[in-house]
Design a protein around this motif. Structure first.
Motif, PDB file in Angstrom:
ATOM      1  N   GLN A 106       9.416  84.569  73.823  1.00  0.00           N
ATOM      2  CA  GLN A 106       9.123  84.232  72.436  1.00  0.00           C
ATOM      3  C   GLN A 106       7.633  84.235  72.138  1.00  0.00           C
ATOM      4  O   GLN A 106       7.215  84.566  71.038  1.00  0.00           O
ATOM      5  CB  GLN A 106       9.707  82.856  72.070  1.00  0.00           C
ATOM      6  N   SER A 118       8.403  84.265  60.450  1.00  0.00           N
ATOM      7  CA  SER A 118       9.114  84.775  61.625  1.00  0.00           C
ATOM      8  C   SER A 118       8.707  84.036  62.899  1.00  0.00           C
ATOM      9  O   SER A 118       9.391  84.156  63.916  1.00  0.00           O
ATOM     10  CB  SER A 118       8.880  86.278  61.785  1.00  0.00           C
ATOM     11  N   PRO A 121       8.636  80.585  63.627  1.00  0.00           N
ATOM     12  CA  PRO A 121       9.674  79.654  64.087  1.00  0.00           C
ATOM     13  C   PRO A 121      11.018  80.350  64.321  1.00  0.00           C
ATOM     14  O   PRO A 121      11.788  79.947  65.191  1.00  0.00           O
ATOM     15  CB  PRO A 121       9.773  78.612  62.973  1.00  0.00           C
ATOM     16  N   PHE A 122      11.269  81.431  63.565  1.00  0.00           N
ATOM     17  CA  PHE A 122      12.507  82.174  63.730  1.00  0.00           C
ATOM     18  C   PHE A 122      12.577  82.837  65.109  1.00  0.00           C
ATOM     19  O   PHE A 122      13.663  83.018  65.662  1.00  0.00           O
ATOM     20  CB  PHE A 122      12.628  83.219  62.615  1.00  0.00           C
ATOM     21  N   PHE A 135      11.791  81.598  67.889  1.00  0.00           N
ATOM     22  CA  PHE A 135      12.312  80.661  68.882  1.00  0.00           C
ATOM     23  C   PHE A 135      13.835  80.553  68.827  1.00  0.00           C
ATOM     24  O   PHE A 135      14.468  80.149  69.788  1.00  0.00           O
ATOM     25  CB  PHE A 135      11.669  79.285  68.710  1.00  0.00           C
ATOM     26  N   VAL A 136      14.409  80.913  67.681  1.00  0.00           N
ATOM     27  CA  VAL A 136      15.869  80.898  67.525  1.00  0.00           C
ATOM     28  C   VAL A 136      16.455  82.234  67.968  1.00  0.00           C
ATOM     29  O   VAL A 136      17.411  82.287  68.737  1.00  0.00           O
ATOM     30  CB  VAL A 136      16.258  80.587  66.061  1.00  0.00           C
ATOM     31  N   SER A 137      15.878  83.327  67.456  1.00  0.00           N
ATOM     32  CA  SER A 137      16.374  84.658  67.769  1.00  0.00           C
ATOM     33  C   SER A 137      15.190  85.615  67.850  1.00  0.00           C
ATOM     34  O   SER A 137      14.623  85.999  66.820  1.00  0.00           O
ATOM     35  CB  SER A 137      17.357  85.127  66.701  1.00  0.00           C
TER      36      SER A 137
END
Length: 149
Positions: A46, A102, A104-105, A107-109
């Motif tokens: 990430q 994008s 923080p996103f 870290f999710v995907s």
């Protein structure tokens, strides 16, 4: 880099703050190849996506602040139509927000963050014409800019 050239083609003044904002923009341009290499070589992590998005978003953020500073201090040339400059600022703001969101996103995907950049590029390319093309101005702005020539 095209946006930088377009903006500074309309700047007619100078200030120390504008110089420093330009230095920050140049630093970002220098860091883009490094962030790209990290993204390509360390793509499963990430942090690579976060670094890339932060560098690209921060670089354009410096350009947006340069534009805002020029508008606030009256450093733009007379032919820089206020409506066009406002549209140009909105055009720059969209990809900047997309890249920064994008982070923080990622870290999710991780792949989702990368796909969001592709969508961002496609939408930004179509918005570029509206933002910077003189024919994109409303009729009243076109007629007033034609009268000034």
């Amino acid at each position: 880099m095209v946006a930088h050239k377009w903006l500074f083609g309309r700047v007619g003044g100078f200030s120390p703050r504008l110089l420093w904002l330009n230095f920050v923009w140049l630093l970002g341009i220098i860091l883009v190849p490094f962030a790209t290499k990290v993204l390509i070589e360390d793509s499963p992590y990430q942090l690579s996506a976060v670094l890339y998005a932060a560098v690209v978003g921060g670089t354009v953020l410096a350009l947006i602040n340069s534009l805002r500073h020029c508008r606030a201090r009256g450093l733009l040339r007379p032919h820089a139509v206020p409506e066009m400059m406002r549209r140009f600022q909105l055009f720059l703001t969209f990809p900047t927000v997309a890249f920064l969101l994008s982070i923080p996103f990622a870290f999710v995907s991780l792949s989702g963050a990368k796909y969001s950049w592709a969508v961002d590029f496609a939408l930004s390319a179509s918005a570029a014409r509206l933002a910077t093309h003189p024919g994109a101005l409303p009729d009243r702005e076109q007629s007033s800019s034609s009268a000034r020539r």
